[in-house]
Design an enzyme around this catalytic site. Structure first.
Site, PDB file in Angstrom:
ATOM      1  N   TYR A 143     -25.842  13.769  18.708  1.00 25.12           N
ATOM      2  CA  TYR A 143     -26.474  13.780  17.134  1.00 25.12           C
ATOM      3  C   TYR A 143     -27.049  12.337  17.020  1.00 25.12           C
ATOM      4  CZ  TYR A 143     -25.201  18.487  15.745  1.00 25.12           C
ATOM      5  OH  TYR A 143     -25.183  19.758  15.630  1.00 25.12           O
ATOM      6  N   LYS A 192     -16.004  18.606  28.102  1.00 25.87           N
ATOM      7  CA  LYS A 192     -16.531  19.014  29.399  1.00 25.87           C
ATOM      8  C   LYS A 192     -16.243  17.666  30.451  1.00 25.87           C
ATOM      9  CE  LYS A 192     -19.080  21.923  31.789  1.00 25.87           C
ATOM     10  NZ  LYS A 192     -18.624  23.217  32.109  1.00 25.87           N
ATOM     11  N   ASP A 224     -16.972  25.591  27.790  1.00 25.36           N
ATOM     12  CA  ASP A 224     -17.571  27.097  28.093  1.00 25.36           C
ATOM     13  C   ASP A 224     -16.305  28.023  27.905  1.00 25.36           C
ATOM     14  OD1 ASP A 224     -16.512  25.599  30.289  1.00 25.36           O
ATOM     15  OD2 ASP A 224     -17.689  26.265  31.586  1.00 25.36           O
ATOM     16  N   ASP A 248     -20.236  21.886  16.673  1.00 22.60           N
ATOM     17  CA  ASP A 248     -21.104  22.506  15.847  1.00 22.60           C
ATOM     18  C   ASP A 248     -21.144  24.075  16.225  1.00 22.60           C
ATOM     19  OD1 ASP A 248     -23.420  22.834  14.092  1.00 22.60           O
ATOM     20  OD2 ASP A 248     -24.817  22.630  15.960  1.00 22.60           O
ATOM     21  N   ASP A 252     -19.542  27.668  14.416  1.00 18.64           N
ATOM     22  CA  ASP A 252     -20.351  28.824  14.228  1.00 18.64           C
ATOM     23  C   ASP A 252     -19.616  30.140  14.850  1.00 18.64           C
ATOM     24  OD1 ASP A 252     -22.205  27.667  12.836  1.00 18.64           O
ATOM     25  OD2 ASP A 252     -23.821  28.683  13.439  1.00 18.64           O
TER      26      ASP A 252
HETATM   27  C1  IPM Z   1     -23.982  22.265  10.421  1.00 18.41           C
HETATM   28  C2  IPM Z   1     -25.169  22.436  10.673  1.00 18.41           C
HETATM   29  C3  IPM Z   1     -26.015  21.080  10.806  1.00 18.41           C
HETATM   30  C4  IPM Z   1     -25.426  20.431  12.062  1.00 18.41           C
HETATM   31  C5  IPM Z   1     -27.544  21.051  10.856  1.00 18.41           C
HETATM   32  C6  IPM Z   1     -28.217  21.508   9.887  1.00 18.41           C
HETATM   33  C7  IPM Z   1     -28.011  19.698  11.217  1.00 18.41           C
HETATM   34  O1  IPM Z   1     -25.733  23.374  11.691  1.00 18.41           O
HETATM   35  O2  IPM Z   1     -23.385  21.558   9.576  1.00 18.41           O
HETATM   36  O3  IPM Z   1     -23.289  22.718  11.395  1.00 18.41           O
HETATM   37  O4  IPM Z   1     -25.810  20.706  13.285  1.00 18.41           O
HETATM   38  O5  IPM Z   1     -24.550  19.574  11.911  1.00 18.41           O
HETATM   39 MG    MG Z   2     -23.823  24.076  12.519  1.00 22.24          MG
END
Ligand code: IPM
Ligand code: MG
Length: 358
Positions: A143, A192, A224, A248, A252
Protein backbone atom coordinates in the site's frame (compact mmCIF):
# COMPACT_ATOMS: atom_id res chain seq x y z
CA UNK A 1 -16.50 14.66 37.48
CA UNK A 2 -14.97 12.54 34.76
CA UNK A 3 -12.31 14.10 32.57
CA UNK A 4 -13.61 15.40 29.23
CA UNK A 5 -12.51 13.14 26.35
CA UNK A 6 -12.19 14.71 22.94
CA UNK A 7 -13.54 12.76 19.99
CA UNK A 8 -13.03 13.84 16.38
CA UNK A 9 -16.08 12.77 14.40
CA UNK A 10 -15.71 12.20 10.67
CA UNK A 11 -19.05 11.24 9.16
CA UNK A 12 -17.76 11.04 5.59
CA UNK A 13 -19.78 9.94 2.57
CA UNK A 14 -22.69 7.69 1.64
CA UNK A 15 -24.25 6.05 4.70
CA UNK A 16 -21.45 7.47 6.89
CA UNK A 17 -23.48 10.40 8.30
CA UNK A 18 -26.49 8.17 9.09
CA UNK A 19 -24.59 5.49 10.99
CA UNK A 20 -22.42 8.04 12.79
CA UNK A 21 -25.55 9.90 13.98
CA UNK A 22 -26.74 6.70 15.71
CA UNK A 23 -23.31 6.13 17.26
CA UNK A 24 -23.38 9.68 18.64
CA UNK A 25 -26.73 8.95 20.31
CA UNK A 26 -25.07 5.98 21.99
CA UNK A 27 -22.21 8.22 23.20
CA UNK A 28 -24.74 10.67 24.66
CA UNK A 29 -26.51 7.85 26.50
CA UNK A 30 -23.15 6.66 27.83
CA UNK A 31 -22.62 10.09 29.39
CA UNK A 32 -26.03 9.97 31.07
CA UNK A 33 -25.66 6.42 32.36
CA UNK A 34 -22.03 6.44 33.47
CA UNK A 35 -21.15 10.10 34.05
CA UNK A 36 -18.41 10.11 31.43
CA UNK A 37 -17.94 13.29 29.39
CA UNK A 38 -17.23 13.57 25.71
CA UNK A 39 -16.64 16.58 23.53
CA UNK A 40 -17.15 15.89 19.85
CA UNK A 41 -15.80 17.92 16.97
CA UNK A 42 -16.94 17.19 13.41
CA UNK A 43 -14.54 17.40 10.49
CA UNK A 44 -14.71 16.97 6.72
CA UNK A 45 -13.03 13.98 5.13
CA UNK A 46 -13.27 11.89 1.98
CA UNK A 47 -15.47 12.72 -0.99
CA UNK A 48 -17.30 15.52 0.78
CA UNK A 49 -13.94 17.13 1.60
CA UNK A 50 -12.88 16.83 -2.05
CA UNK A 51 -16.08 18.64 -3.04
CA UNK A 52 -15.86 21.36 -0.39
CA UNK A 53 -12.09 21.77 0.15
CA UNK A 54 -10.48 20.28 -2.94
CA UNK A 55 -8.65 17.53 -1.03
CA UNK A 56 -9.79 14.31 0.69
CA UNK A 57 -7.80 15.06 3.85
CA UNK A 58 -7.79 18.81 4.61
CA UNK A 59 -5.08 20.04 6.97
CA UNK A 60 -7.69 21.28 9.47
CA UNK A 61 -9.25 17.81 9.62
CA UNK A 62 -5.90 16.29 10.41
CA UNK A 63 -5.44 18.89 13.16
CA UNK A 64 -8.86 18.14 14.67
CA UNK A 65 -7.82 14.46 14.78
CA UNK A 66 -4.39 15.21 16.21
CA UNK A 67 -5.94 17.29 18.99
CA UNK A 68 -8.45 14.58 19.89
CA UNK A 69 -8.11 11.50 22.11
CA UNK A 70 -9.83 9.32 19.52
CA UNK A 71 -11.45 9.50 16.10
CA UNK A 72 -14.83 8.08 15.10
CA UNK A 73 -15.08 7.58 11.34
CA UNK A 74 -18.16 6.66 9.29
CA UNK A 75 -17.19 5.74 5.74
CA UNK A 76 -15.74 7.41 2.69
CA UNK A 77 -15.97 7.02 -1.07
CA UNK A 78 -18.53 6.70 -3.80
CA UNK A 79 -18.97 6.47 -7.57
CA UNK A 80 -18.83 10.26 -7.86
CA UNK A 81 -15.07 10.25 -7.14
CA UNK A 82 -14.15 6.85 -8.62
CA UNK A 83 -12.64 8.18 -11.81
CA UNK A 84 -10.68 10.96 -10.09
CA UNK A 85 -6.87 10.91 -10.18
CA UNK A 86 -5.26 9.23 -7.13
CA UNK A 87 -4.70 12.49 -5.17
CA UNK A 88 -8.39 13.35 -5.47
CA UNK A 89 -9.74 10.00 -4.33
CA UNK A 90 -11.31 9.45 -0.90
CA UNK A 91 -9.25 6.25 -0.47
CA UNK A 92 -6.06 8.30 -0.73
CA UNK A 93 -7.33 10.36 2.19
CA UNK A 94 -7.87 7.17 4.18
CA UNK A 95 -4.31 5.97 3.58
CA UNK A 96 -3.06 9.49 4.36
CA UNK A 97 -4.86 9.73 7.69
CA UNK A 98 -3.62 6.27 8.77
CA UNK A 99 -0.05 7.23 7.97
CA UNK A 100 -0.24 10.77 9.43
CA UNK A 101 -1.70 9.51 12.71
CA UNK A 102 0.79 6.61 12.93
CA UNK A 103 -1.97 3.98 13.04
CA UNK A 104 0.08 0.90 12.17
CA UNK A 105 -2.26 -1.66 13.66
CA UNK A 106 -5.79 -2.43 12.50
CA UNK A 107 -7.92 -4.73 14.63
CA UNK A 108 -10.95 -6.32 13.01
CA UNK A 109 -12.89 -8.68 15.26
CA UNK A 110 -15.30 -11.14 13.63
CA UNK A 111 -17.73 -12.66 16.06
CA UNK A 112 -20.64 -14.80 14.98
CA UNK A 113 -23.71 -13.86 17.02
CA UNK A 114 -25.64 -17.04 17.76
CA UNK A 115 -28.94 -15.56 16.70
CA UNK A 116 -27.47 -14.46 13.34
CA UNK A 117 -25.99 -17.80 12.30
CA UNK A 118 -28.69 -18.12 9.65
CA UNK A 119 -27.74 -14.80 8.06
CA UNK A 120 -24.35 -16.19 6.95
CA UNK A 121 -23.81 -17.99 3.66
CA UNK A 122 -21.93 -20.73 5.55
CA UNK A 123 -23.56 -23.64 7.37
CA UNK A 124 -24.39 -22.82 11.01
CA UNK A 125 -22.49 -25.91 12.26
CA UNK A 126 -19.29 -24.66 10.57
CA UNK A 127 -19.66 -21.23 12.17
CA UNK A 128 -20.49 -22.47 15.67
CA UNK A 129 -18.26 -20.69 18.20
CA UNK A 130 -16.42 -18.47 15.71
CA UNK A 131 -14.76 -15.58 17.53
CA UNK A 132 -11.59 -14.30 15.89
CA UNK A 133 -9.73 -11.08 15.37
CA UNK A 134 -7.64 -10.06 12.39
CA UNK A 135 -4.66 -7.87 13.32
CA UNK A 136 -3.69 -6.15 10.09
CA UNK A 137 -0.50 -4.13 9.57
CA UNK A 138 -1.80 -0.81 8.28
CA UNK A 139 0.96 1.60 7.29
CA UNK A 140 3.44 -0.53 5.35
CA UNK A 141 3.70 -3.11 2.60
CA UNK A 142 2.49 -2.73 -0.94
CA UNK A 143 0.00 0.00 0.00
CA UNK A 144 2.82 2.39 0.85
CA UNK A 145 5.71 1.05 -1.23
CA UNK A 146 7.13 2.88 -4.20
CA UNK A 147 4.70 2.99 -7.16
CA UNK A 148 5.44 4.12 -10.67
CA UNK A 149 5.05 3.43 -14.36
CA UNK A 150 7.81 3.13 -16.89
CA UNK A 151 8.26 2.42 -20.54
CA UNK A 152 9.79 -0.94 -21.42
CA UNK A 153 10.56 -2.71 -24.68
CA UNK A 154 7.21 -4.43 -24.26
CA UNK A 155 5.25 -1.25 -23.62
CA UNK A 156 4.20 0.52 -20.45
CA UNK A 157 4.78 -1.26 -17.14
CA UNK A 158 3.26 -0.46 -13.72
CA UNK A 159 5.21 -1.24 -10.53
CA UNK A 160 4.06 -1.53 -6.91
CA UNK A 161 6.63 -2.53 -4.32
CA UNK A 162 6.01 -4.41 -1.09
CA UNK A 163 8.56 -3.43 1.54
CA UNK A 164 8.77 -4.09 5.28
CA UNK A 165 11.44 -3.25 7.84
CA UNK A 166 12.12 -5.48 10.84
CA UNK A 167 10.79 -2.76 13.13
CA UNK A 168 7.52 -2.44 11.21
CA UNK A 169 6.95 -6.18 11.48
CA UNK A 170 8.05 -6.47 15.09
CA UNK A 171 5.74 -3.78 16.52
CA UNK A 172 2.59 -5.27 14.96
CA UNK A 173 3.57 -8.84 15.78
CA UNK A 174 4.21 -7.96 19.44
CA UNK A 175 0.84 -6.31 19.62
CA UNK A 176 -0.80 -9.43 18.16
CA UNK A 177 0.94 -11.69 20.70
CA UNK A 178 -0.24 -9.41 23.50
CA UNK A 179 -3.82 -9.51 22.22
CA UNK A 180 -3.61 -13.31 21.98
CA UNK A 181 -2.42 -13.49 25.59
CA UNK A 182 -5.64 -11.77 26.68
CA UNK A 183 -7.78 -14.13 24.55
CA UNK A 184 -7.54 -17.87 23.82
CA UNK A 185 -3.73 -17.67 23.42
CA UNK A 186 -3.60 -18.79 19.80
CA UNK A 187 -1.88 -16.81 17.07
CA UNK A 188 -1.87 -17.54 13.34
CA UNK A 189 0.76 -15.55 11.47
CA UNK A 190 -0.19 -15.33 7.82
CA UNK A 191 2.40 -14.80 5.08
CA UNK A 192 3.52 -16.02 1.67
CA UNK A 193 7.01 -17.06 2.78
CA UNK A 194 7.23 -19.72 0.07
CA UNK A 195 7.40 -16.91 -2.52
CA UNK A 196 7.88 -13.40 -1.13
CA UNK A 197 11.06 -12.01 0.43
CA UNK A 198 9.05 -9.58 2.59
CA UNK A 199 7.15 -12.61 3.92
CA UNK A 200 10.38 -14.46 4.70
CA UNK A 201 11.50 -11.49 6.79
CA UNK A 202 8.04 -11.38 8.39
CA UNK A 203 8.32 -15.04 9.40
CA UNK A 204 11.86 -14.63 10.79
CA UNK A 205 10.67 -11.80 13.01
CA UNK A 206 7.62 -13.76 14.18
CA UNK A 207 9.79 -16.74 15.13
CA UNK A 208 12.22 -14.56 17.10
CA UNK A 209 9.50 -12.56 18.87
CA UNK A 210 7.56 -15.75 19.72
CA UNK A 211 10.25 -16.68 22.24
CA UNK A 212 8.97 -13.83 24.45
CA UNK A 213 5.42 -15.24 24.45
CA UNK A 214 5.85 -18.94 25.25
CA UNK A 215 2.26 -19.19 26.50
CA UNK A 216 0.87 -18.38 23.04
CA UNK A 217 0.44 -21.26 20.59
CA UNK A 218 1.78 -20.08 17.22
CA UNK A 219 1.05 -21.37 13.73
CA UNK A 220 2.37 -20.04 10.41
CA UNK A 221 -0.24 -20.18 7.66
CA UNK A 222 0.33 -19.34 4.01
CA UNK A 223 -2.17 -16.74 2.89
CA UNK A 224 -3.86 -18.87 0.22
CA UNK A 225 -4.26 -21.69 2.70
CA UNK A 226 -5.58 -19.27 5.31
CA UNK A 227 -8.28 -18.10 2.89
CA UNK A 228 -9.34 -21.73 2.63
CA UNK A 229 -9.09 -22.57 6.35
CA UNK A 230 -11.21 -19.55 7.24
CA UNK A 231 -14.09 -21.16 5.40
CA UNK A 232 -13.29 -24.70 6.53
CA UNK A 233 -12.58 -24.24 10.23
CA UNK A 234 -13.29 -20.61 11.21
CA UNK A 235 -13.84 -21.38 14.88
CA UNK A 236 -10.30 -22.73 15.28
CA UNK A 237 -8.81 -19.25 14.76
CA UNK A 238 -8.27 -16.85 17.64
CA UNK A 239 -5.87 -14.07 16.55
CA UNK A 240 -4.64 -13.73 12.95
CA UNK A 241 -1.75 -11.34 12.31
CA UNK A 242 -0.72 -10.38 8.81
CA UNK A 243 0.65 -7.70 6.51
CA UNK A 244 -1.39 -4.89 5.00
CA UNK A 245 -2.84 -6.33 1.79
CA UNK A 246 -3.32 -9.89 3.04
CA UNK A 247 -5.15 -8.37 6.02
CA UNK A 248 -7.34 -6.28 3.74
CA UNK A 249 -8.46 -9.37 1.87
CA UNK A 250 -8.75 -11.80 4.78
CA UNK A 251 -10.67 -9.33 6.95
CA UNK A 252 -13.38 -9.01 4.29
CA UNK A 253 -13.57 -12.79 4.14
CA UNK A 254 -13.73 -13.05 7.93
CA UNK A 255 -16.44 -10.40 7.94
CA UNK A 256 -18.71 -12.54 5.81
CA UNK A 257 -18.53 -15.38 8.33
CA UNK A 258 -20.68 -13.22 10.57
CA UNK A 259 -23.43 -12.90 8.02
CA UNK A 260 -23.10 -9.21 7.36
CA UNK A 261 -20.28 -6.76 7.06
CA UNK A 262 -22.82 -4.37 8.61
CA UNK A 263 -21.99 -5.86 12.02
CA UNK A 264 -18.24 -5.41 12.18
CA UNK A 265 -16.32 -2.76 14.06
CA UNK A 266 -12.63 -1.96 13.82
CA UNK A 267 -9.91 -0.11 15.68
CA UNK A 268 -6.77 1.38 14.19
CA UNK A 269 -4.09 1.99 16.79
CA UNK A 270 -0.59 3.36 17.06
CA UNK A 271 1.89 3.15 19.88
CA UNK A 272 -0.21 4.88 22.56
CA UNK A 273 -3.89 4.87 23.56
CA UNK A 274 -5.02 7.09 20.66
CA UNK A 275 -7.15 5.24 18.13
CA UNK A 276 -9.36 5.63 15.10
CA UNK A 277 -12.55 3.60 15.18
CA UNK A 278 -14.70 2.79 12.18
CA UNK A 279 -17.08 0.20 10.82
CA UNK A 280 -15.45 -2.30 8.44
CA UNK A 281 -18.14 -1.68 5.81
CA UNK A 282 -17.87 1.03 3.21
CA UNK A 283 -20.06 3.98 2.29
CA UNK A 284 -22.73 1.87 0.48
CA UNK A 285 -23.84 4.70 -1.83
CA UNK A 286 -26.67 2.51 -3.21
CA UNK A 287 -28.57 2.68 0.09
CA UNK A 288 -27.38 6.08 1.35
CA UNK A 289 -29.93 8.53 2.69
CA UNK A 290 -32.72 5.96 2.84
CA UNK A 291 -32.63 5.00 6.52
CA UNK A 292 -31.67 1.44 5.49
CA UNK A 293 -28.07 1.12 6.73
CA UNK A 294 -27.19 -1.06 9.69
CA UNK A 295 -25.68 1.22 12.39
CA UNK A 296 -24.45 -1.68 14.55
CA UNK A 297 -20.88 -1.77 13.19
CA UNK A 298 -20.42 1.91 14.03
CA UNK A 299 -22.08 1.53 17.43
CA UNK A 300 -19.80 -1.42 18.22
CA UNK A 301 -16.86 0.73 17.07
CA UNK A 302 -17.84 3.21 19.79
CA UNK A 303 -17.78 0.35 22.29
CA UNK A 304 -14.28 -0.57 21.11
CA UNK A 305 -13.21 3.06 21.53
CA UNK A 306 -14.56 3.24 25.06
CA UNK A 307 -12.78 0.01 25.97
CA UNK A 308 -9.46 0.44 24.18
CA UNK A 309 -8.70 4.17 24.20
CA UNK A 310 -10.55 5.31 27.33
CA UNK A 311 -10.57 2.13 29.43
CA UNK A 312 -14.33 2.49 30.08
CA UNK A 313 -15.08 -1.23 30.12
CA UNK A 314 -18.39 -0.78 31.96
CA UNK A 315 -19.78 1.45 29.21
CA UNK A 316 -18.39 -0.77 26.44
CA UNK A 317 -20.05 -3.82 28.05
CA UNK A 318 -23.32 -1.95 28.30
CA UNK A 319 -23.30 -1.14 24.57
CA UNK A 320 -22.29 -4.64 23.50
CA UNK A 321 -24.92 -6.22 25.74
CA UNK A 322 -27.60 -3.87 24.42
CA UNK A 323 -26.73 -4.82 20.82
CA UNK A 324 -26.92 -8.53 21.67
CA UNK A 325 -30.26 -8.07 23.48
CA UNK A 326 -31.81 -6.12 20.63
CA UNK A 327 -30.75 -8.82 18.17
CA UNK A 328 -31.94 -11.60 20.48
CA UNK A 329 -35.33 -9.89 20.61
CA UNK A 330 -35.49 -10.37 16.83
CA UNK A 331 -34.93 -6.81 15.59
CA UNK A 332 -33.09 -6.67 12.28
CA UNK A 333 -32.03 -4.11 9.70
CA UNK A 334 -32.55 -5.38 6.16
CA UNK A 335 -28.94 -6.56 5.64
CA UNK A 336 -29.33 -9.17 8.41
CA UNK A 337 -33.07 -9.83 8.17
CA UNK A 338 -34.15 -13.20 6.80
CA UNK A 339 -37.67 -11.80 6.34
CA UNK A 340 -36.94 -8.43 4.69
CA UNK A 341 -40.52 -7.19 5.14
CA UNK A 342 -40.09 -7.03 8.92
CA UNK A 343 -36.77 -5.13 8.78
CA UNK A 344 -36.38 -1.88 10.72
CA UNK A 345 -34.47 1.24 9.69
CA UNK A 346 -31.18 2.81 10.80
CA UNK A 347 -32.81 5.24 13.24
CA UNK A 348 -35.12 2.65 14.81
CA UNK A 349 -32.16 0.31 15.37
CA UNK A 350 -30.15 3.10 17.00
CA UNK A 351 -33.07 4.08 19.22
CA UNK A 352 -33.64 0.49 20.34
CA UNK A 353 -29.99 0.06 21.31
CA UNK A 354 -29.97 3.37 23.20
CA UNK A 355 -33.16 2.40 25.02
CA UNK A 356 -31.76 -1.02 25.96
CA UNK A 357 -28.47 0.24 27.43
CA UNK A 358 -28.21 -0.15 31.18
C1 IPM B 1 -10.28 -1.12 4.11
C2 IPM B 1 -10.56 -0.58 2.73
C3 IPM B 1 -9.42 0.35 2.35
C4 IPM B 1 -8.15 -0.48 2.35
C5 IPM B 1 -9.60 1.04 1.00
C6 IPM B 1 -10.92 1.78 0.92
C7 IPM B 1 -8.44 1.95 0.70
O1 IPM B 1 -10.74 -1.62 1.83
O2 IPM B 1 -10.19 -0.31 5.05
O3 IPM B 1 -10.18 -2.33 4.25
O4 IPM B 1 -7.86 -1.17 1.38
O5 IPM B 1 -7.43 -0.44 3.36
MG1 MG C 1 -10.76 -3.55 2.73
Amino acid sequence: MAEVKKIAVIAGDGIGPEVVAEAEKVLKRTEELFGYRFETEHALFGGIAIDEKGTPLPQETLEVCQNADAVLLGAVGGPKWDSNPAELRPETGLLGIRKALGLFSNLRPAVVFDCLKDASTLKPEVLEGTDLIVVRELTGGIYFGEKYRRETENGQQAVDTCAYTVNEVERIVRQAFEIAQKRRKKLASVDKANVLESSRLWREVVIRVAADYPDVELEHVLVDNCAMQLLRRPSSFDVIVTENMFGDILSDEAAMLTGSIGMLSSASLGAGSFGLYEPVHGSAPDIAGQNLANPIATILSVALMLRMTFGYADAADSIEKAVAEVLDAGHRTSDIAVDKSSAIGTIAMGDLIVATMK
